[in-house]
Enzyme design. Structure first.
Site: not given
Ligand code: GRF
Length: 194
Positions: A6-8, A59, A84, A101, A103, A138-139
């Site tokens: 969860g750093s983002n 699912r 993810m 999203n 990526h 996807l992406d």
């Molecule tokens: C990031 O590199 C994001 O781009 C990818 O998964 C990672 C998640 O990192 N989809 P965090 O959980 O936000 O730290």
């Protein structure tokens, strides 16, 4: 929405706290009860919905519960901040133009999992990160922002991922800020920043 450390998500919380983004985070939705994003949300006073993927038989049932959790929050924007899993079409179409999203590669190169590893294996000299609207590919949705990162000769996956992550933490809040200021227009494949 987040699945892992969860750093983002934290970068978004910090930008909201600083007042850089004119908005509020109405909730965190996660598929993983062990995600560290849950602690980050609690610390910031953000409501958490845990839709544990492992707790559903199919699912489809998982996606239904996910959609319900999202609907309850009435979000103007859904941010996949390290979520993810591949989302089902129902969720994607309900939030068309309102879901973004992050990526860790310069799309359309290296879509899917392990984008940093893919970049290293391919031998590219420049990679980076992309924030894009989510569509059924996807992406593959329209690109909002990209930030580049040089690949060093002695980079391994960890070192490269760390440097890309720094850029992700800039790009994702910036894209959210633009969205919240109503400055993004989708024109076919292109996103115009007004
Ligand atoms: C990031 O590199 C994001 O781009 C990818 O998964 C990672 C998640 O990192 N989809 P965090 O959980 O936000 O730290």
């Amino acid at each position: 929405m987040a699945s892992g450390r969860g750093s983002n998500f934290q970068a978004i919380i910090d930008a909201l706290k600083r007042g850089t983004i004119l908005g509020i985070c109405v909730g965190l939705v996660t598929d993983n009860p062990d995600s560290y994003a849950i602690e980050r949300a609690k610390e910031a006073g953000i409501p958490v919905s845990i839709i544990d993927f492992a707790g559903f038989e199919t699912r489809d049932l998982y996606e239904k519960a996910l959609l319900e959790a999202l609907r309850k929050l009435c979000p103007d924007l859904v941010v996949l901040a390290g979520y993810m899993r591949i989302l089902g079409n129902e969720v994607v179409s309900e939030y068309s133009g309102k879901m973004i999203n992050i990526h860790p590669a310069l799309l359309p190169s290296f879509a899917g999992l392990h984008a940093q590893r893919q970049a290293l294996q391919h031998g590219v000299k420049i990679t980076g990160c992309t924030v894009h609207f989510v569509n059924e590919t996807l992406d593959g949705g329209p690109i909002i922002l990209q930030r580049s990162v040089r690949v060093m000769d002695d980079d391994d996956e960890d070192a490269l991922s760390q440097r890309i992550l720094i850029q992700e933490h800039i790009a994702l809040p910036e894209a959210i800020r633009l969205f919240c200021e109503d400055r993004l227009t989708i024109e076919g494949r292109k996103v115009r920043i007004n």
